[in-house]
Design a protein around this motif. Sequence first.
Motif, PDB file in Angstrom:
ATOM      1  N   PHE A 240       0.768  -1.471  -0.072  1.00 50.25           N
ATOM      2  CA  PHE A 240       0.096  -0.044  -0.339  1.00 50.25           C
ATOM      3  C   PHE A 240       0.845   1.506   0.237  1.00 50.25           C
ATOM      4  CE2 PHE A 240      -4.598   1.008   1.894  1.00 50.25           C
ATOM      5  CZ  PHE A 240      -4.669   1.754   1.079  1.00 50.25           C
TER       6      PHE A 240
ATOM      7  N   HIS B 213       1.001   5.324   0.154  1.00 53.95           N
ATOM      8  CA  HIS B 213      -0.240   7.058   0.807  1.00 53.95           C
ATOM      9  C   HIS B 213       1.149   8.246   0.473  1.00 53.95           C
ATOM     10  CE1 HIS B 213      -2.926   4.725   2.948  1.00 53.95           C
ATOM     11  NE2 HIS B 213      -3.764   5.299   2.849  1.00 53.95           N
TER      12      HIS B 213
ATOM     13  N   GLU C  32      -1.291  11.660   7.474  1.00 49.61           N
ATOM     14  CA  GLU C  32      -2.666  12.649   6.609  1.00 49.61           C
ATOM     15  C   GLU C  32      -3.882  12.659   6.658  1.00 49.61           C
ATOM     16  OE1 GLU C  32      -2.202   9.258   7.268  1.00 49.61           O
ATOM     17  OE2 GLU C  32      -4.254   8.485   7.670  1.00 49.61           O
ATOM     18  N   TRP C  33      -4.040  12.646   8.223  1.00 48.89           N
ATOM     19  CA  TRP C  33      -5.485  13.618   8.070  1.00 48.89           C
ATOM     20  C   TRP C  33      -5.093  15.342   8.623  1.00 48.89           C
ATOM     21  CZ3 TRP C  33     -11.071  12.575   8.985  1.00 48.89           C
ATOM     22  CH2 TRP C  33     -11.843  10.565   8.590  1.00 48.89           C
TER      23      TRP C  33
ATOM     24  N   HIS D 253      -6.209  11.537  -2.238  1.00 49.99           N
ATOM     25  CA  HIS D 253      -6.431  10.632  -0.756  1.00 49.99           C
ATOM     26  C   HIS D 253      -7.824  12.065  -0.527  1.00 49.99           C
ATOM     27  CE1 HIS D 253      -6.263   9.286   3.845  1.00 49.99           C
ATOM     28  NE2 HIS D 253      -6.455   8.608   2.225  1.00 49.99           N
ATOM     29  N   HIS D 254      -8.197  11.493   0.555  1.00 50.00           N
ATOM     30  CA  HIS D 254      -8.830  12.559   0.892  1.00 50.00           C
ATOM     31  C   HIS D 254      -9.299  14.229   1.089  1.00 50.00           C
ATOM     32  CE1 HIS D 254     -10.004   8.875   2.836  1.00 50.00           C
ATOM     33  NE2 HIS D 254      -9.984   8.921   4.666  1.00 50.00           N
TER      34      HIS D 254
ATOM     35  N   TYR E   9      -6.527   3.522  -5.225  1.00 51.87           N
ATOM     36  CA  TYR E   9      -7.229   3.239  -4.369  1.00 51.87           C
ATOM     37  C   TYR E   9      -7.226   5.142  -4.925  1.00 51.87           C
ATOM     38  CZ  TYR E   9      -7.978   5.908   0.686  1.00 51.87           C
ATOM     39  OH  TYR E   9      -8.078   6.749   1.169  1.00 51.87           O
TER      40      TYR E   9
ATOM     41  N   TRP F  97      -9.566   0.357  -4.990  1.00 49.10           N
ATOM     42  CA  TRP F  97      -9.289   0.626  -4.414  1.00 49.10           C
ATOM     43  C   TRP F  97      -9.744   1.939  -2.972  1.00 49.10           C
ATOM     44  CZ3 TRP F  97      -8.978   1.305   1.439  1.00 49.10           C
ATOM     45  CH2 TRP F  97      -8.959   0.130   2.106  1.00 49.10           C
TER      46      TRP F  97
ATOM     47  N   ASP G 226     -12.120   4.498  -1.244  1.00 50.36           N
ATOM     48  CA  ASP G 226     -12.317   4.482   0.207  1.00 50.36           C
ATOM     49  C   ASP G 226     -12.856   5.929   1.108  1.00 50.36           C
ATOM     50  OD1 ASP G 226     -11.532   4.341   3.525  1.00 50.36           O
ATOM     51  OD2 ASP G 226      -9.727   5.479   2.906  1.00 50.36           O
ATOM     52  N   PHE G 227     -13.778   4.983   1.692  1.00 50.24           N
ATOM     53  CA  PHE G 227     -14.309   5.971   2.987  1.00 50.24           C
ATOM     54  C   PHE G 227     -15.213   5.964   3.948  1.00 50.24           C
ATOM     55  CE2 PHE G 227     -19.281   5.750   4.473  1.00 50.24           C
ATOM     56  CZ  PHE G 227     -19.079   4.227   3.862  1.00 50.24           C
ATOM     57  N   SER G 228     -14.922   6.257   4.969  1.00 44.44           N
ATOM     58  CA  SER G 228     -15.473   6.075   6.560  1.00 44.44           C
ATOM     59  C   SER G 228     -16.047   7.451   6.914  1.00 44.44           C
ATOM     60  CB  SER G 228     -13.981   5.827   7.275  1.00 44.44           C
ATOM     61  OG  SER G 228     -12.875   7.183   7.093  1.00 44.44           O
TER      62      SER G 228
ATOM     63  N   ARG H  41     -14.945  -0.861  -0.138  1.00 45.89           N
ATOM     64  CA  ARG H  41     -15.345   0.487   0.463  1.00 45.89           C
ATOM     65  C   ARG H  41     -16.320   1.587  -0.050  1.00 45.89           C
ATOM     66  NH1 ARG H  41     -10.449   1.903   4.275  1.00 45.89           N
ATOM     67  NH2 ARG H  41     -10.112  -0.136   5.508  1.00 45.89           N
TER      68      ARG H  41
ATOM     69  N   GLU I 281      -8.746  -3.292   8.738  1.00 41.12           N
ATOM     70  CA  GLU I 281      -8.167  -2.243   8.893  1.00 41.12           C
ATOM     71  C   GLU I 281      -7.838  -2.322   9.667  1.00 41.12           C
ATOM     72  OE1 GLU I 281      -8.769   1.223   7.165  1.00 41.12           O
ATOM     73  OE2 GLU I 281      -7.829   2.426   9.059  1.00 41.12           O
TER      74      GLU I 281
ATOM     75  N   TRP J 144      -0.478   6.386   7.786  1.00 46.71           N
ATOM     76  CA  TRP J 144      -0.591   5.965   6.839  1.00 46.71           C
ATOM     77  C   TRP J 144       0.166   7.114   5.669  1.00 46.71           C
ATOM     78  CZ3 TRP J 144      -3.102   1.447   5.345  1.00 46.71           C
ATOM     79  CH2 TRP J 144      -4.142   0.442   6.936  1.00 46.71           C
TER      80      TRP J 144
HETATM   81  C1  JFZ Z   1      -9.213   5.057   5.704  1.00 45.17           C
HETATM   82  C2  JFZ Z   1      -8.445   6.775   5.630  1.00 45.17           C
HETATM   83  O1  JFZ Z   1      -9.370   7.859   6.262  1.00 45.17           O
HETATM   84  C3  JFZ Z   1      -7.471   6.541   6.049  1.00 45.17           C
HETATM   85  O2  JFZ Z   1      -6.649   7.624   5.705  1.00 45.17           O
HETATM   86  C4  JFZ Z   1      -6.042   5.615   4.803  1.00 45.17           C
HETATM   87  O3  JFZ Z   1      -6.180   5.647   3.998  1.00 45.17           O
HETATM   88  C5  JFZ Z   1      -7.261   4.127   6.321  1.00 45.17           C
HETATM   89  C6  JFZ Z   1      -6.543   2.960   4.732  1.00 45.17           C
HETATM   90  O4  JFZ Z   1      -8.885   4.574   4.922  1.00 45.17           O
HETATM   91  O5  JFZ Z   1      -9.490   4.994   6.859  1.00 45.17           O
HETATM   92  C7  JFZ Z   1     -10.464   4.351   7.747  1.00 45.17           C
HETATM   93  C8  JFZ Z   1     -11.268   3.334   6.892  1.00 45.17           C
HETATM   94  C9  JFZ Z   1     -11.892   2.583   6.853  1.00 45.17           C
HETATM   95  C10 JFZ Z   1     -12.734   1.956   8.652  1.00 45.17           C
HETATM   96  C11 JFZ Z   1     -11.592   3.091   9.018  1.00 45.17           C
HETATM   97  C12 JFZ Z   1     -10.493   4.107   8.378  1.00 45.17           C
HETATM   98  N1  JFZ Z   1     -13.413   1.088   9.305  1.00 45.17           N
HETATM   99  O6  JFZ Z   1     -13.579   0.518   7.964  1.00 45.17           O
HETATM  100  O7  JFZ Z   1     -12.893   0.874  10.491  1.00 45.17           O
END
Ligand code: JFZ
Length: 325
Positions: free
Chosen positions: A16, A18, A29-30, A77-78, A120, A179, A181-183, A221, A238, A265
């Motif tokens: 992976f 980032h 990264e946040w 990324h975000h 991603y 890949w 991604d959201f959370s 995701r 994760e 990350w």
């Molecule tokens: C996400 C991203 O916010 C983070 O920066 C990174 O890229 C990671 C791989 O993915 O964070 C998450 C995504 C999903 C969950 C938790 C954090 N989840 O499903 O619990």
Amino acid sequence: AEDKKDWFVADRFGMFIHWGLYALGARHEWLKNREEIAPEDYEKYFEHFDPDLYDAREWARRAKQAGMKYAVLTSKHHEGFCLWDSQVTEYKATNTPIGRDLLAEYVEAFRAEGLKIGFYYSLIDWHHPDFTIDVHHPQRNHPGVEQLNSGRDMTRYAAYMRDQVRELLTNYGKIDIIWFDFSYPKREYRGLPGKGHKDWESDKLLALVRELQPGIMVNNRLDLLEEEGYLPDMTTPEQYTPRVAPTIKGQEVTWEACHTFSGSWGYHRDEDTWKDPDQLIKLLVDSVSLGGNLLMNVGPTGRGTFDERANQALEAYGEWMRLHG
Ligand code: JFZ
């Protein structure tokens, strides 16, 4: 019969990566969210993004010697910054001092080493003007947040994502993994909008992916609902490794755990939580012995190199893999 998952299940171990503007901050990264950094202040990372030591071939060689067989790089990324020359935004690597399509170089180099290629792509975007401000957005505490949100239109943002995914899955040859991604909280929270598959228009996004790259593996995701019969190509626990093989409705599923060398990350210079080789190898063994994959993360620096601690970890994997892989 041959299945599109065969290579994925056989390969087991991926890298992976980032990488984005946040690498310059070198503290997660946040950071834009955590520190509620204003757009004009975050701009300095864009203006100074110049990874002069980036050599994708070296990244690929290091991944390969570690025994990794595929890779997944953050195309966006975000923070919203794009590593490729997207035609639908100015917020991209080609408009920074480095002035190159960094994603294209990654694809070429990793493919040349025989690794499979993943992208991603974040459904979250803290830069796009139509992405509504929610509880995780860096501007959530802005006094004029309601005004900032008026006129934002997630349907336009969803169309933008489709445009970008079309670029990613059209212009770089065969892509093996996407890949998403959201959370995020799905429901409204503290007066700010929630987000889910309706906002991303996940069904359309998935249909587009299937149309453009029929053989691709898509992770889980997109907030598409397993209760409604959706079965992802893989599930992605994760920062933890399941103790029993994960199932959906009693069926064992293809899965991939993802882990970091330290905690964050993106590149985080001062983290003191780097795992030692025994821990790292255990993570791989634990996943593989339960029928899963491991996607192990590297956060390259702002200059485009792997940190010395990351290189040592990758070499430890390589040494072990040469004896036991
Ligand atoms: C996400 C991203 O916010 C983070 O920066 C990174 O890229 C990671 C791989 O993915 O964070 C998450 C995504 C999903 C969950 C938790 C954090 N989840 O499903 O619990």
